[in-house]
Scaffold this motif. Structure first.
Motif, short mmCIF file in Angstrom:
data_model
loop_
_atom_site.label_atom_id
_atom_site.label_comp_id
_atom_site.label_asym_id
_atom_site.label_seq_id
_atom_site.Cartn_x
_atom_site.Cartn_y
_atom_site.Cartn_z
N UNK A 1 0.83 -1.19 0.00
CA UNK A 1 0.00 0.00 0.00
C UNK A 1 0.87 1.24 0.00
N UNK A 2 0.45 2.22 -0.76
CA UNK A 2 1.17 3.48 -0.85
C UNK A 2 1.17 4.19 0.50
N UNK A 3 2.27 4.81 0.84
CA UNK A 3 2.39 5.53 2.11
C UNK A 3 2.06 7.01 1.96
N UNK A 4 1.70 7.45 0.75
CA UNK A 4 1.35 8.86 0.55
C UNK A 4 0.11 9.19 1.35
N UNK A 5 0.11 10.33 1.94
CA UNK A 5 -1.01 10.72 2.79
C UNK A 5 -2.09 11.43 1.96
N UNK A 6 -3.31 11.18 2.35
CA UNK A 6 -4.44 11.86 1.72
C UNK A 6 -5.14 12.77 2.72
N UNK A 7 -4.45 13.13 3.77
CA UNK A 7 -5.01 14.01 4.78
C UNK A 7 -5.48 15.31 4.14
N UNK A 8 -6.71 15.69 4.46
CA UNK A 8 -7.29 16.91 3.90
C UNK A 8 -7.97 16.70 2.56
N UNK A 9 -7.87 15.49 2.00
CA UNK A 9 -8.52 15.18 0.71
C UNK A 9 -9.90 14.60 0.95
N UNK A 10 -10.79 14.86 0.01
CA UNK A 10 -12.16 14.35 0.07
C UNK A 10 -12.42 13.57 -1.22
N UNK A 11 -12.71 12.27 -1.08
CA UNK A 11 -12.86 11.39 -2.24
C UNK A 11 -14.29 10.87 -2.32
N UNK A 12 -14.91 11.03 -3.49
CA UNK A 12 -16.27 10.53 -3.73
C UNK A 12 -16.21 9.12 -4.27
N UNK A 13 -17.13 8.29 -3.83
CA UNK A 13 -17.38 6.97 -4.39
C UNK A 13 -18.78 7.05 -4.99
N UNK A 14 -18.90 6.89 -6.30
CA UNK A 14 -20.20 6.95 -6.96
C UNK A 14 -20.68 5.53 -7.24
N UNK A 15 -21.84 5.18 -6.66
CA UNK A 15 -22.37 3.83 -6.84
C UNK A 15 -23.87 3.84 -6.64
N UNK A 16 -24.50 2.76 -7.09
CA UNK A 16 -25.92 2.53 -6.84
C UNK A 16 -26.12 1.02 -6.70
N UNK A 17 -27.36 0.59 -6.60
CA UNK A 17 -27.63 -0.83 -6.41
C UNK A 17 -26.89 -1.68 -7.43
N UNK A 18 -26.34 -2.79 -6.96
CA UNK A 18 -25.68 -3.74 -7.85
C UNK A 18 -24.18 -3.57 -7.98
N UNK A 19 -23.57 -2.75 -7.13
CA UNK A 19 -22.11 -2.61 -7.19
C UNK A 19 -21.45 -3.85 -6.61
N UNK A 20 -20.27 -4.19 -7.13
CA UNK A 20 -19.48 -5.30 -6.59
C UNK A 20 -18.91 -4.83 -5.25
N UNK A 21 -19.38 -5.45 -4.16
CA UNK A 21 -19.10 -4.93 -2.81
C UNK A 21 -17.61 -4.73 -2.54
N UNK A 22 -16.78 -5.71 -2.83
CA UNK A 22 -15.35 -5.60 -2.51
C UNK A 22 -14.69 -4.47 -3.31
N UNK A 23 -15.24 -4.13 -4.48
CA UNK A 23 -14.67 -3.05 -5.29
C UNK A 23 -15.02 -1.67 -4.73
N UNK A 24 -15.92 -1.63 -3.78
CA UNK A 24 -16.18 -0.41 -3.02
C UNK A 24 -15.46 -0.47 -1.68
N UNK A 25 -15.62 -1.58 -0.95
CA UNK A 25 -15.12 -1.62 0.42
C UNK A 25 -13.60 -1.62 0.53
N UNK A 26 -12.91 -2.33 -0.35
CA UNK A 26 -11.45 -2.37 -0.24
C UNK A 26 -10.81 -1.03 -0.57
#
Length: 188
Positions: A1-26
């Motif tokens: 895993x990358x050690x670069x920090x994302x502190x202060x960053x805001x990341x959107x996850x766009x999904x709706x019903x039927x998403x592959x769960x592990x591709x969101x959760x991991x």
């Protein structure tokens, strides 16, 4: 895993019903552990249904409706796969516009598996080197992309991977791109 920090960053996850769960959760967990605020955005309010391949998995609470947010509110975007998820998203103009705006603002986007279907609808893959679930190969080529069969591909802030087996590389590269920020060549 990358050690670069994302502190202060805001990341959107766009999904709706039927998403592959592990591709969101991991990716969610990896990006959150790297210090970012993660936000689940959807055209559907309330909860959305995750899938483990073709079987129902868990439901997830939506943080923000896609029609109430803007790409300006975020530093990057993740598009999980699953078959039904991107097929529904690409039929939702608010979702397609939301995706397109990340490219207009030169912000990094990470899409895995069937996630690039939404990129096709947003018309942002022309001339881009990408990968995906193999069944999207022809769709991506017809949309002008240079499709390759590789674990993880990054083209000027656009990160793509093929399937859940590629998640470690996908998460590392997405974190690296989100940490780097805007890309001058990341355009719609």
């Amino acid at each position: 895993m990358s050690k670069k920090t994302l502190s202060g960053k805001r990341i959107a996850f766009l999904a709706t019903d039927g998403f592959e769960q592990v591709e969101l959760t991991q990716p969610w967990q990896a990006i959150k552990e790297a210090g970012a605020e993660v936000v689940l955005v959807s055209p559907k309010k309330g909860e959305i249904q995750g899938m483990n391949h073709d079987e129902k998995a868990d439901t997830f609470k939506v943080d923000k409706a896609v029609d109430s947010v803007s790409a300006e509110d975020f530093d990057g975007l993740v598009l999980p796969g699953g078959v039904a998820n991107p097929d529904t998203l690409r039929m939702c103009e608010d979702s397609v516009s939301f995706v397109r705006d990340f490219f207009k603002q030169h912000k990094p986007v990470a899409a895995i598996c069937h996630g690039p279907w939404t990129l096709i609808e947003a018309d942002v893959v022309r001339g881009r080197r990408v990968t995906s679930w193999p069944s999207l190969k022809t769709d991506l080529k017809n949309a002008g992309a240079d499709w390759v069969d590789e674990e993880c591909v990054c083209d000027e802030g656009l990160v793509t991977s093929r399937n859940p087996d590629d998640l470690p590389a996908f998460c590392d590269k997405a974190i690296e791109e989100f940490a780097e920020g805007k890309h001058a060549e990341q355009t719609a």
